[in-house]
Design a protein around this motif. Sequence first.
Motif, PDB file in Angstrom:
ATOM      1  N   PHE A 104       0.872  -1.163   0.000  1.00  0.00           N
ATOM      2  CA  PHE A 104       0.000   0.000   0.000  1.00  0.00           C
ATOM      3  C   PHE A 104       0.919   1.226   0.000  1.00  0.00           C
ATOM      4  O   PHE A 104       1.604   1.499   0.980  1.00  0.00           O
ATOM      5  CB  PHE A 104      -0.858  -0.067   1.256  1.00  0.00           C
ATOM      6  CG  PHE A 104      -2.015   0.875   1.331  1.00  0.00           C
ATOM      7  CD1 PHE A 104      -2.450   1.617   0.258  1.00  0.00           C
ATOM      8  CD2 PHE A 104      -2.707   0.990   2.527  1.00  0.00           C
ATOM      9  CE1 PHE A 104      -3.539   2.468   0.360  1.00  0.00           C
ATOM     10  CE2 PHE A 104      -3.805   1.829   2.650  1.00  0.00           C
ATOM     11  CZ  PHE A 104      -4.214   2.577   1.561  1.00  0.00           C
ATOM     12  N   GLU A 110      -2.533   6.954  -0.230  1.00  0.00           N
ATOM     13  CA  GLU A 110      -3.989   7.010  -0.108  1.00  0.00           C
ATOM     14  C   GLU A 110      -4.479   8.424  -0.411  1.00  0.00           C
ATOM     15  O   GLU A 110      -4.941   9.130   0.472  1.00  0.00           O
ATOM     16  CB  GLU A 110      -4.375   6.579   1.311  1.00  0.00           C
ATOM     17  CG  GLU A 110      -5.803   6.295   1.523  1.00  0.00           C
ATOM     18  CD  GLU A 110      -6.059   5.735   2.918  1.00  0.00           C
ATOM     19  OE1 GLU A 110      -7.097   5.095   3.064  1.00  0.00           O
ATOM     20  OE2 GLU A 110      -5.251   5.934   3.846  1.00  0.00           O
ATOM     21  N   SER A 141      -8.997   7.481  -3.092  1.00  0.00           N
ATOM     22  CA  SER A 141      -8.319   6.506  -3.928  1.00  0.00           C
ATOM     23  C   SER A 141      -7.198   5.822  -3.157  1.00  0.00           C
ATOM     24  O   SER A 141      -6.931   6.151  -2.005  1.00  0.00           O
ATOM     25  CB  SER A 141      -7.779   7.168  -5.194  1.00  0.00           C
ATOM     26  OG  SER A 141      -6.835   8.163  -4.889  1.00  0.00           O
ATOM     27  N   ALA A 142      -6.573   4.870  -3.810  1.00  0.00           N
ATOM     28  CA  ALA A 142      -5.462   4.132  -3.217  1.00  0.00           C
ATOM     29  C   ALA A 142      -4.468   3.822  -4.325  1.00  0.00           C
ATOM     30  O   ALA A 142      -4.849   3.618  -5.485  1.00  0.00           O
ATOM     31  CB  ALA A 142      -5.957   2.845  -2.581  1.00  0.00           C
ATOM     32  N   VAL A 185      -1.445   1.112  -5.150  1.00  0.00           N
ATOM     33  CA  VAL A 185      -0.997  -0.207  -4.705  1.00  0.00           C
ATOM     34  C   VAL A 185       0.057  -0.758  -5.661  1.00  0.00           C
ATOM     35  O   VAL A 185      -0.089  -0.635  -6.881  1.00  0.00           O
ATOM     36  CB  VAL A 185      -2.199  -1.186  -4.674  1.00  0.00           C
ATOM     37  CG1 VAL A 185      -1.777  -2.573  -4.245  1.00  0.00           C
ATOM     38  CG2 VAL A 185      -3.304  -0.660  -3.779  1.00  0.00           C
ATOM     39  N   TRP A 213      -3.449   2.684  -9.468  1.00  0.00           N
ATOM     40  CA  TRP A 213      -4.048   3.800  -8.744  1.00  0.00           C
ATOM     41  C   TRP A 213      -5.534   3.656  -8.983  1.00  0.00           C
ATOM     42  O   TRP A 213      -6.022   3.855 -10.087  1.00  0.00           O
ATOM     43  CB  TRP A 213      -3.500   5.095  -9.310  1.00  0.00           C
ATOM     44  CG  TRP A 213      -3.900   6.354  -8.605  1.00  0.00           C
ATOM     45  CD1 TRP A 213      -4.898   6.536  -7.697  1.00  0.00           C
ATOM     46  CD2 TRP A 213      -3.288   7.627  -8.789  1.00  0.00           C
ATOM     47  NE1 TRP A 213      -4.949   7.840  -7.303  1.00  0.00           N
ATOM     48  CE2 TRP A 213      -3.957   8.536  -7.959  1.00  0.00           C
ATOM     49  CE3 TRP A 213      -2.240   8.083  -9.579  1.00  0.00           C
ATOM     50  CZ2 TRP A 213      -3.621   9.871  -7.894  1.00  0.00           C
ATOM     51  CZ3 TRP A 213      -1.902   9.418  -9.509  1.00  0.00           C
ATOM     52  CH2 TRP A 213      -2.580  10.302  -8.672  1.00  0.00           C
ATOM     53  N   CYS A 214      -6.250   3.276  -7.955  1.00  0.00           N
ATOM     54  CA  CYS A 214      -7.662   2.933  -8.107  1.00  0.00           C
ATOM     55  C   CYS A 214      -8.527   3.727  -7.126  1.00  0.00           C
ATOM     56  O   CYS A 214      -8.026   4.359  -6.205  1.00  0.00           O
ATOM     57  CB  CYS A 214      -7.866   1.439  -7.876  1.00  0.00           C
ATOM     58  SG  CYS A 214      -7.453   0.861  -6.209  1.00  0.00           S
ATOM     59  N   ALA A 218     -10.891   4.108  -3.963  1.00  0.00           N
ATOM     60  CA  ALA A 218     -10.771   3.464  -2.657  1.00  0.00           C
ATOM     61  C   ALA A 218     -11.654   2.227  -2.524  1.00  0.00           C
ATOM     62  O   ALA A 218     -11.255   1.232  -1.902  1.00  0.00           O
ATOM     63  CB  ALA A 218     -11.094   4.460  -1.546  1.00  0.00           C
ATOM     64  N   PHE A 260      -9.892  -0.930  -3.627  1.00  0.00           N
ATOM     65  CA  PHE A 260      -8.608  -1.277  -3.012  1.00  0.00           C
ATOM     66  C   PHE A 260      -8.486  -2.774  -2.746  1.00  0.00           C
ATOM     67  O   PHE A 260      -7.497  -3.404  -3.109  1.00  0.00           O
ATOM     68  CB  PHE A 260      -8.403  -0.490  -1.711  1.00  0.00           C
ATOM     69  CG  PHE A 260      -7.179  -0.930  -0.953  1.00  0.00           C
ATOM     70  CD1 PHE A 260      -5.927  -0.498  -1.344  1.00  0.00           C
ATOM     71  CD2 PHE A 260      -7.282  -1.784   0.128  1.00  0.00           C
ATOM     72  CE1 PHE A 260      -4.790  -0.923  -0.672  1.00  0.00           C
ATOM     73  CE2 PHE A 260      -6.148  -2.207   0.814  1.00  0.00           C
ATOM     74  CZ  PHE A 260      -4.896  -1.770   0.412  1.00  0.00           C
ATOM     75  N   GLU A 261      -9.477  -3.358  -2.110  1.00  0.00           N
ATOM     76  CA  GLU A 261      -9.401  -4.780  -1.749  1.00  0.00           C
ATOM     77  C   GLU A 261      -9.280  -5.654  -2.995  1.00  0.00           C
ATOM     78  O   GLU A 261      -8.491  -6.599  -3.029  1.00  0.00           O
ATOM     79  CB  GLU A 261     -10.617  -5.185  -0.919  1.00  0.00           C
ATOM     80  CG  GLU A 261     -10.515  -6.583  -0.360  1.00  0.00           C
ATOM     81  CD  GLU A 261     -11.631  -6.908   0.623  1.00  0.00           C
ATOM     82  OE1 GLU A 261     -11.686  -8.075   1.046  1.00  0.00           O
ATOM     83  OE2 GLU A 261     -12.435  -6.024   0.966  1.00  0.00           O
ATOM     84  N   ALA A 311      -5.706  -5.047  -4.538  1.00  0.00           N
ATOM     85  CA  ALA A 311      -4.674  -5.636  -3.685  1.00  0.00           C
ATOM     86  C   ALA A 311      -4.699  -7.160  -3.750  1.00  0.00           C
ATOM     87  O   ALA A 311      -3.661  -7.807  -3.601  1.00  0.00           O
ATOM     88  CB  ALA A 311      -4.848  -5.161  -2.245  1.00  0.00           C
TER      89      ALA A 311
END
Length: 151
Positions: free
Chosen positions: A86, A89, A93-94, A96, A107-108, A110, A113-114, A117
């Motif tokens: 990670f 943030e 967004s996040a 990864v 870059w997605c 939020a 994220f799961e 990842a």
Amino acid sequence: MATISDLRARYENLDGPISSGDDVSTMEKRLGLALPEDMREISRFYQGGMLGGISHFTWAAAGSYSVVEKTLAARGALDLSAPFIFLAEPAESAIVWRAEQTPAIVWCHAFDFERVASGLPATADVTEFETYRDFFEFLLKQEEEERDEAS
């Protein structure tokens, strides 16, 4: 493609603080994975923080805002065993890094994220980079453009 030395020189030209180079092997042990060479090299001089208009987690083996602590917390909270890091943030967004996947940096949104990842495709639009070097070069370009606009 720019070399790591070129990227470092551009970063230093922006007056970026040079990292003391936290022990990369300690970070790898804590995360349970090997970092790609470009990520290892860049983390030796880029400590994290603001770059390209984004606040990035720090490249450190410990600390509440470190890549290691944020990654381990996300893995635990979401019960994820996939090899990922990670990185940042930004608002809603996040960002990864996914081991052994191409593109490596995603870059997605939020809410994705799961999925990202875990190695699954995002459900919304994403920005992707083949390597961490490509991502870092994008950030430098953003930072350089912001500086040029301000001059």
